[in-house]
Every structure is written in structure tokens, then in C-alpha cells.
Design a protein around this motif. Sequence first.
Motif, PDB file in Angstrom:
ATOM      1  N   GLY A 134      53.599   6.502 -26.257  1.00 41.67           N
ATOM      2  CA  GLY A 134      54.485   6.601 -25.105  1.00 41.67           C
ATOM      3  C   GLY A 134      54.359   7.916 -24.362  1.00 41.67           C
ATOM      4  N   GLY A 135      53.537   8.814 -24.841  1.00 38.19           N
ATOM      5  CA  GLY A 135      53.397  10.121 -24.204  1.00 38.19           C
ATOM      6  C   GLY A 135      52.066  10.292 -23.502  1.00 38.19           C
ATOM      7  N   GLU A 136      52.051  11.216 -22.568  1.00 35.08           N
ATOM      8  CA  GLU A 136      50.820  11.563 -21.854  1.00 35.08           C
ATOM      9  C   GLU A 136      50.242  12.832 -22.480  1.00 35.08           C
ATOM     10  N   LEU A 137      48.982  12.762 -22.875  1.00 34.68           N
ATOM     11  CA  LEU A 137      48.332  13.930 -23.459  1.00 34.68           C
ATOM     12  C   LEU A 137      48.127  14.982 -22.367  1.00 34.68           C
ATOM     13  N   ILE A 138      48.748  16.130 -22.551  1.00 33.32           N
ATOM     14  CA  ILE A 138      48.640  17.234 -21.601  1.00 33.32           C
ATOM     15  C   ILE A 138      47.494  18.156 -21.985  1.00 33.32           C
ATOM     16  N   LEU A 139      47.373  18.424 -23.283  1.00 38.61           N
ATOM     17  CA  LEU A 139      46.330  19.322 -23.765  1.00 38.61           C
ATOM     18  C   LEU A 139      46.085  19.025 -25.234  1.00 38.61           C
ATOM     19  N   GLY A 140      44.829  19.049 -25.631  1.00 35.24           N
ATOM     20  CA  GLY A 140      44.482  18.823 -27.027  1.00 35.24           C
ATOM     21  C   GLY A 140      43.195  19.541 -27.379  1.00 35.24           C
ATOM     22  N   THR A 141      42.987  19.682 -28.660  1.00 38.41           N
ATOM     23  CA  THR A 141      41.791  20.384 -29.121  1.00 38.41           C
ATOM     24  C   THR A 141      40.642  19.442 -29.438  1.00 38.41           C
ATOM     25  N   HIS A 142      40.914  18.146 -29.576  1.00 41.46           N
ATOM     26  CA  HIS A 142      39.887  17.183 -29.969  1.00 41.46           C
ATOM     27  C   HIS A 142      39.811  16.049 -28.941  1.00 41.46           C
ATOM     28  N   ALA A 143      38.615  15.563 -28.697  1.00 45.46           N
ATOM     29  CA  ALA A 143      38.433  14.478 -27.731  1.00 45.46           C
ATOM     30  C   ALA A 143      38.947  13.148 -28.270  1.00 45.46           C
ATOM     31  N   ASP A 144      38.781  12.921 -29.570  1.00 44.72           N
ATOM     32  CA  ASP A 144      39.218  11.678 -30.195  1.00 44.72           C
ATOM     33  C   ASP A 144      40.620  11.878 -30.748  1.00 44.72           C
ATOM     34  N   ASN A 145      41.607  11.226 -30.132  1.00 46.70           N
ATOM     35  CA  ASN A 145      42.994  11.384 -30.553  1.00 46.70           C
ATOM     36  C   ASN A 145      43.462  10.123 -31.275  1.00 46.70           C
ATOM     37  N   ALA A 146      43.291  10.102 -32.573  1.00 48.55           N
ATOM     38  CA  ALA A 146      43.726   8.956 -33.374  1.00 48.55           C
ATOM     39  C   ALA A 146      45.254   8.875 -33.344  1.00 48.55           C
ATOM     40  N   PRO A 147      45.808   7.660 -33.245  1.00 51.67           N
ATOM     41  CA  PRO A 147      47.265   7.535 -33.157  1.00 51.67           C
ATOM     42  C   PRO A 147      48.002   7.790 -34.463  1.00 51.67           C
ATOM     43  N   ASP A 148      47.293   7.739 -35.600  1.00 51.98           N
ATOM     44  CA  ASP A 148      47.983   7.831 -36.884  1.00 51.98           C
ATOM     45  C   ASP A 148      47.669   9.084 -37.696  1.00 51.98           C
ATOM     46  N   TYR A 149      46.799   9.952 -37.207  1.00 58.29           N
ATOM     47  CA  TYR A 149      46.506  11.178 -37.939  1.00 58.29           C
ATOM     48  C   TYR A 149      46.016  12.272 -37.001  1.00 58.29           C
ATOM     49  N   LEU A 150      46.086  13.503 -37.509  1.00 52.56           N
ATOM     50  CA  LEU A 150      45.504  14.659 -36.835  1.00 52.56           C
ATOM     51  C   LEU A 150      44.301  15.107 -37.653  1.00 52.56           C
ATOM     52  N   ALA A 151      43.211  15.385 -36.968  1.00 56.21           N
ATOM     53  CA  ALA A 151      42.019  15.896 -37.636  1.00 56.21           C
ATOM     54  C   ALA A 151      42.293  17.321 -38.119  1.00 56.21           C
ATOM     55  N   PRO A 152      41.472  17.845 -39.015  1.00 52.46           N
ATOM     56  CA  PRO A 152      41.659  19.242 -39.436  1.00 52.46           C
ATOM     57  C   PRO A 152      41.698  20.185 -38.234  1.00 52.46           C
ATOM     58  N   TRP A 153      42.690  21.047 -38.213  1.00 52.53           N
ATOM     59  CA  TRP A 153      42.906  22.068 -37.177  1.00 52.53           C
ATOM     60  C   TRP A 153      43.185  21.493 -35.790  1.00 52.53           C
ATOM     61  N   GLU A 154      43.449  20.219 -35.689  1.00 53.61           N
ATOM     62  CA  GLU A 154      43.719  19.601 -34.380  1.00 53.61           C
ATOM     63  C   GLU A 154      45.125  19.909 -33.902  1.00 53.61           C
ATOM     64  N   SER A 155      45.251  20.070 -32.590  1.00 60.18           N
ATOM     65  CA  SER A 155      46.574  20.201 -31.984  1.00 60.18           C
ATOM     66  C   SER A 155      46.627  19.358 -30.716  1.00 60.18           C
ATOM     67  N   ARG A 156      47.839  18.908 -30.383  1.00 62.75           N
ATOM     68  CA  ARG A 156      48.074  18.097 -29.183  1.00 62.75           C
ATOM     69  C   ARG A 156      49.408  18.498 -28.557  1.00 62.75           C
ATOM     70  N   ILE A 157      49.446  18.428 -27.254  1.00 64.80           N
ATOM     71  CA  ILE A 157      50.690  18.567 -26.508  1.00 64.80           C
ATOM     72  C   ILE A 157      50.836  17.293 -25.686  1.00 64.80           C
ATOM     73  N   LEU A 158      51.937  16.574 -25.933  1.00 63.77           N
ATOM     74  CA  LEU A 158      52.192  15.327 -25.212  1.00 63.77           C
ATOM     75  C   LEU A 158      53.468  15.463 -24.391  1.00 63.77           C
ATOM     76  N   SER A 159      53.475  14.830 -23.233  1.00 63.27           N
ATOM     77  CA  SER A 159      54.641  14.856 -22.357  1.00 63.27           C
ATOM     78  C   SER A 159      55.284  13.477 -22.344  1.00 63.27           C
ATOM     79  N   PHE A 160      56.605  13.454 -22.505  1.00 63.30           N
ATOM     80  CA  PHE A 160      57.399  12.237 -22.434  1.00 63.30           C
ATOM     81  C   PHE A 160      58.429  12.437 -21.320  1.00 63.30           C
ATOM     82  N   LYS A 161      58.482  11.489 -20.380  1.00 61.23           N
ATOM     83  CA  LYS A 161      59.448  11.584 -19.285  1.00 61.23           C
ATOM     84  C   LYS A 161      60.386  10.402 -19.330  1.00 61.23           C
ATOM     85  N   LYS A 162      61.693  10.684 -19.192  1.00 61.37           N
ATOM     86  CA  LYS A 162      62.685   9.628 -19.162  1.00 61.37           C
ATOM     87  C   LYS A 162      62.615   8.940 -17.811  1.00 61.37           C
ATOM     88  N   ALA A 163      62.751   7.632 -17.839  1.00 66.31           N
ATOM     89  CA  ALA A 163      62.682   6.840 -16.577  1.00 66.31           C
ATOM     90  C   ALA A 163      63.936   6.978 -15.763  1.00 66.31           C
TER      91      ALA A 163
END
Length: 163
Positions: A134-163
Amino acid sequence: MDAFAVTGGEEHHHEYTGPDCGVETPHIPMQWEESANAGFTNGEPWFKPNPNYPKINAKAARQDPNSVFKHYQALIKLRHESEVVREGRFELLLAEHEQIWAFTRTLGDETLLVLANCSSKRAAIPNDLPDLNGGELILGTHADNAPDYLAPWESRILSFKKA
């Protein structure tokens, strides 16, 4: 630029062969570029640069769009441009998790979810976090963003906006 970041997060230890200055484990010179002595000096350094300096150096990092240097530039830009990053209410999530550092920043109708795997092992994303789809990826360290895990040293910033 952080020498640790330039070397790809790897620690490099070299045998100390310089003058006795009371330094037990000396730091290597900053690896600025691929020229002799990694561009650190035209003279003879006390500590030799890491042998990987022709490939791993500040100049190369500035030219690589996927480098730690470029990622930090993007983080700084996000801080300057995003009010929710600067002013949002902070809430720590998963305080006891051994691998994942997670928190939100919320301001008005926007919430940022920050996830970081602070380990060298893959980390399953707990079910008690918001649905990442439900979020928009704003910034991440890895190109492949698996929905159920983070790769070693991976980080993500996701944005969620209320309708």
C-alpha cells in the motif's frame, strides 16, 4: 566522505610498517581516486592504501549512481524537500527486533515508514507492520524489493497517504 562507506562497508586491516607512533591498529589513508597512493599523497604514506583503491575510491563512488555516496545525497535531498521527514511525529516500531530497525514519521495525511535491516542476514518483515504493497517506495538501497523480507543491509522508505 566516510572511508568506511567508500570501501563498501568492509574493514581492511594492513600490517603497520611505519614509524612507531603508538597506534595499535592504524587507519588507512582515504582512497580518493585510482592514482598512486589512492590520491592521498604525492609522498610516501606511512600506511599503504588498500590494494582495492583503483576500483573502490571516492571518485568512483561519486560516478556510481548506486553508491553509498549517491544514496546519502538522496537522503539529504529528501530531508530538505520533505516536511514529513523534518517535522513528522516519530514512532519507533519493532523496538525489540534483533535485525530490523523500523519507525514511522507522520504529518497530516502522510506517513513515512522506514525499514532497515541492520544485519548481514536476510530478515523476514513481520506481519504487524503496515502492508508494504500500500505504500510508494520513496528511496531504497536495493533494486529488488521483496514484499516479505529485507536483504542484508537493505533499507527502504515508503510513503503512505490517507485518501
